[in-house]
Design a protein around this motif. Structure first.
Motif, PDB file in Angstrom:
ATOM      1  N   MET A  81       3.565  -6.614   1.137  1.00 53.55           N
ATOM      2  CA  MET A  81       4.605  -6.002   1.113  1.00 53.55           C
ATOM      3  C   MET A  81       5.700  -6.694   1.052  1.00 53.55           C
ATOM      4  N   GLY A  85       8.142  -2.971  -2.750  1.00 51.66           N
ATOM      5  CA  GLY A  85       7.025  -2.114  -2.877  1.00 51.66           C
ATOM      6  C   GLY A  85       5.744  -2.821  -1.955  1.00 51.66           C
ATOM      7  N   ILE A  86       4.735  -1.981  -2.028  1.00 48.75           N
ATOM      8  CA  ILE A  86       3.752  -2.292  -1.265  1.00 48.75           C
ATOM      9  C   ILE A  86       2.247  -2.202  -2.165  1.00 48.75           C
ATOM     10  N   TYR A  97      -2.920   5.999   1.369  1.00 49.71           N
ATOM     11  CA  TYR A  97      -1.877   5.471   0.316  1.00 49.71           C
ATOM     12  C   TYR A  97      -0.747   6.891   0.477  1.00 49.71           C
ATOM     13  N   LEU A 100       1.712   6.195   3.594  1.00 52.19           N
ATOM     14  CA  LEU A 100       2.438   5.057   3.329  1.00 52.19           C
ATOM     15  C   LEU A 100       3.555   5.895   2.357  1.00 52.19           C
ATOM     16  N   LYS A 101       3.138   6.384   1.413  1.00 51.51           N
ATOM     17  CA  LYS A 101       4.386   6.774   0.172  1.00 51.51           C
ATOM     18  C   LYS A 101       5.061   7.720   0.869  1.00 51.51           C
ATOM     19  N   ILE A 108       4.102   2.053  -4.321  1.00 45.89           N
ATOM     20  CA  ILE A 108       3.177   1.842  -3.858  1.00 45.89           C
ATOM     21  C   ILE A 108       1.899   1.539  -5.021  1.00 45.89           C
TER      22      ILE A 108
END
Length: 238
Positions: A81, A85-86, A97, A100-101, A108
């Protein structure tokens, strides 16, 4: 001897005032394996002690977010990270996913690589990334797009696990003590930082395992020595 001791204590106090903070996780110093951070968020494993989470969020001046990657606590080892972005490994679950988004509202991406411990093969800040030669051209394109950085593929001190032996923020980086000086100049140019050779946790050369760093603070494993803290101060805080 007393004068030397008092001088050492004075140096330690000044370094603590400069926001190099010692911390441990799960009764050990390997904080970089389990935790990930940028300037806005500190990502912690599910079930992490609330009082320690609050302290860590305060130290890093970042919002605490609890999560998992591939149903594990290894948020430092498995993901990468920066402030752009990740990157998640292909073993991450869709609900991880999506969580986290939703929580971070960041870009991401998923790296479709057999090397799923992304934290071990990528070191990135907001300008550049040093990437393992193990990764493909397609992987490098994904890294460039998601993290918004220039990518350089090169080993560090003979290691393909470049993310394990180098850690960076936007002003400095810590690297394996046997890193080549010419390579360090190239890395410094790509990432726009100064770089210092050091170990962590009293002699461990895999610096990622024991450091959390953003542009606010440096947090190190509880076994990190005074001389190591001085090198980290030179890298990140001067």
């Amino acid at each position: 001897m007393l004068i030397d001791f008092l001088t050492f204590i004075s140096i330690e106090y000044k370094l603590q005032q400069m926001d190099v903070i010692k911390f441990d996780v799960y009764r050990g110093p390997n904080i970089g394996i389990y935790i990930n951070t940028n300037d806005d968020f500190v990502l912690l494993p599910m079930g992490f002690a609330q009082n320690k989470a609050e302290k860590l969020g305060e130290y890093l001046k970042a919002q605490v977010v609890y999560g998992s990657v591939a149903n594990t606590r290894l948020l430092g080892a498995l993901m990468v990270m920066n402030n752009n972005g990740i990157l998640l490994p292909k073993t991450a679950y869709i609900d991880e996913y999506e969580f986290l988004k939703k929580e971070t509202k960041m870009e991401i991406g998923v790296l479709d690589s057999k090397y799923t411990a992304l934290g071990n093969v990528i070191c990135a800040n907001d300008k550049g990334a040093i990437v393992s030669p193990w990764l493909s051209k397609e992987d490098c394109n994904t890294i460039e797009q998601v993290l918004g950085v220039e990518v350089l593929q090169k080993r560090i001190a003979g290691f393909n696990q470049v993310g394990a032996v180098m850690v960076a923020n936007n002003s400095g980086a810590a690297i394996h003590p046997e890193a080549d000086e010419e390579d360090m100049k190239e890395f410094a140019n790509v990432m726009g930082v100064k770089i210092e050779q050091t170990t962590i946790n009293n002699g461990v050369p895999y610096v990622m395992s024991g450091i959390l760093v953003n542009d606010n603070t440096v947090v190190v494993g509880s076994m990190t020595s005074g001389p190591e803290i001085m090198m980290l101060t030179r890298a990140f805080l001067n």
